[in-house]
Design an enzyme around this catalytic site. Sequence first.
Site, PDB file in Angstrom:
ATOM      1  N   HIS A  27      47.277  39.917  40.249  1.00 38.89           N
ATOM      2  CA  HIS A  27      46.343  39.582  39.196  1.00 38.89           C
ATOM      3  C   HIS A  27      45.605  38.305  39.629  1.00 38.89           C
ATOM      4  O   HIS A  27      46.023  37.620  40.591  1.00 38.89           O
ATOM      5  CB  HIS A  27      47.102  39.311  37.965  1.00 38.89           C
ATOM      6  CG  HIS A  27      47.679  40.479  37.406  1.00 38.89           C
ATOM      7  ND1 HIS A  27      47.093  40.951  36.192  1.00 38.89           N
ATOM      8  CD2 HIS A  27      48.830  41.307  37.762  1.00 38.89           C
ATOM      9  CE1 HIS A  27      47.732  42.262  35.833  1.00 38.89           C
ATOM     10  NE2 HIS A  27      48.865  42.316  36.611  1.00 38.89           N
TER      11      HIS A  27
ATOM     12  N   GLU B 156      49.740  36.021  40.629  1.00 40.52           N
ATOM     13  CA  GLU B 156      48.543  35.465  40.253  1.00 40.52           C
ATOM     14  C   GLU B 156      47.588  34.779  41.105  1.00 40.52           C
ATOM     15  O   GLU B 156      48.195  33.623  41.700  1.00 40.52           O
ATOM     16  CB  GLU B 156      48.788  34.750  38.877  1.00 40.52           C
ATOM     17  CG  GLU B 156      49.416  35.363  37.872  1.00 40.52           C
ATOM     18  CD  GLU B 156      48.305  36.136  36.739  1.00 40.52           C
ATOM     19  OE1 GLU B 156      47.236  36.012  37.078  1.00 40.52           O
ATOM     20  OE2 GLU B 156      48.753  36.786  35.917  1.00 40.52           O
TER      21      GLU B 156
ATOM     22  N   GLU C  91      39.527  41.305  37.199  1.00 42.95           N
ATOM     23  CA  GLU C  91      40.332  40.382  38.253  1.00 42.95           C
ATOM     24  C   GLU C  91      39.976  41.190  39.636  1.00 42.95           C
ATOM     25  O   GLU C  91      40.874  41.768  40.140  1.00 42.95           O
ATOM     26  CB  GLU C  91      41.760  40.650  37.941  1.00 42.95           C
ATOM     27  CG  GLU C  91      41.911  39.536  36.815  1.00 42.95           C
ATOM     28  CD  GLU C  91      43.318  39.739  36.202  1.00 42.95           C
ATOM     29  OE1 GLU C  91      44.255  40.336  36.805  1.00 42.95           O
ATOM     30  OE2 GLU C  91      43.693  39.422  35.020  1.00 42.95           O
TER      31      GLU C  91
ATOM     32  N   HIS D 271      43.666  44.635  35.095  1.00 46.54           N
ATOM     33  CA  HIS D 271      42.678  44.087  34.283  1.00 46.54           C
ATOM     34  C   HIS D 271      41.369  44.094  35.000  1.00 46.54           C
ATOM     35  O   HIS D 271      41.177  43.822  36.076  1.00 46.54           O
ATOM     36  CB  HIS D 271      43.283  42.563  33.896  1.00 46.54           C
ATOM     37  CG  HIS D 271      44.364  42.397  33.138  1.00 46.54           C
ATOM     38  ND1 HIS D 271      45.425  41.589  33.368  1.00 46.54           N
ATOM     39  CD2 HIS D 271      44.926  43.334  32.196  1.00 46.54           C
ATOM     40  CE1 HIS D 271      46.431  41.778  32.383  1.00 46.54           C
ATOM     41  NE2 HIS D 271      46.172  42.761  31.945  1.00 46.54           N
TER      42      HIS D 271
END
Length: 440
Positions: free
Chosen positions: A317, A390, A185, A182
């Site tokens: 991420h 994450e 990020e 993404h």
Amino acid sequence: MRPFRRTRPSTPARRARTAAAALVALALAAGLGTQATASSVSPSPAAGAATVQQWEVAGLSTAAERTALSRTGTAIDEVRADSVVITASAADVRRLRALGYELSALPGTAATDIRPHAPSDYHTYAAAVAEINAVRAAHPSLVTTRVIGRSYQGRDIIAVKISDNAATDENEPEVLFTHNQHAREHLTVEMALRTLSVLTSGYGTNARITELLNTREVWLIPSVNPDGKVYDQESGSFRSWRKNRQPTPGSSSVGTDLNRNWAYRWGCCGGSSGSAGSETYRGPSAESATETRVVADFVRGRVIGGQQQITAHIDFHTYGELVLWPYGYTYNRTGPGLTADDAAAFEALGRQMAGTNGYTPQQSSDLYITDGSINDWLWANQGIFSYTFEMYPRSAGGGGFYPPGSVIARETARNDAAVLLLLEYADCVYRITGRQNTYC
């Protein structure tokens, strides 16, 4: 090279979700209406992004409720106890309010507000490549690089190999780390550079790292989505761009969500959007995104003598401080190709890694359903123990997708122990549950 031999079970076992939760999910999906889900997402402009900021959506406390929101084509940034945070334009907000959702703006999250967190705090794509080349030059026996393909706009997608004899394909388990699927990020690219630095500087001086690089081969892909990274970062202020930069045929919209474009259960389960304007647009077909196909081809290329050499993987991420594992497309703990023993190993290693960095460990679908994700594909299609991390912050209050540069060193170092733990178990993840004699 002789293939690194390992086995994993192929007979699935299923654990049914409760009937009540299933009924809630069906009721919520029915209440939204399939036509609205498919077609009402506002388009992403071809040349630039609409003005967006983060919003809190109230009254969502279960995975089924969050999945119902996701089925409108909305990308969820953060999960809270009884709400979620999303990034949305004014048109998105109007659409969601019309569907009955209660939204409130989070102050300080518009592009103009995050300008003090300068794009220059993070390596640009070119600067990251330059640093990788410098480390390779300083450690020529430990580091090699390979252009595994090019992005839609023609930028190199680079795989960095780190091992004691990096130029030789040895009979050792391989571990893959991917970053920056993404675009916005950027902390994940810093994570790749941190891992490269820790492993190369530690070889010969740190006994643990030396042993791991003597017996493992490590692959880093620092930016899966270089076009998106450049677009989000290099205009002078961040754009909150998520997808790649590949135009959608027959549409004015640009970009596919790379982490909904993988070729396992693609588009199966309401965990992605078929609308080209959506932040979770899955593309017209699995692996339709140039970058997804490049990385998938690289992974398939590590099958030697009929055996996949990559045994373990983390996809980095931001944000939320989570350790996630498959499956994402189903709430069930097990599924086709994911037995109770597999699930136990995933969970045990995930919890141990989370114990080193303070993240919350859970199955991916405990958040909400996703389909076409890299974790599900790597496990189901290639037999690789695949996790998502994450990273920092835990909430939008810590800077969301754009934390200040002052936290980069601290928050990348926070994952050093987890990275080494994954490397240690790469020879046989089932060792963590004592099942190595059965599977390894």
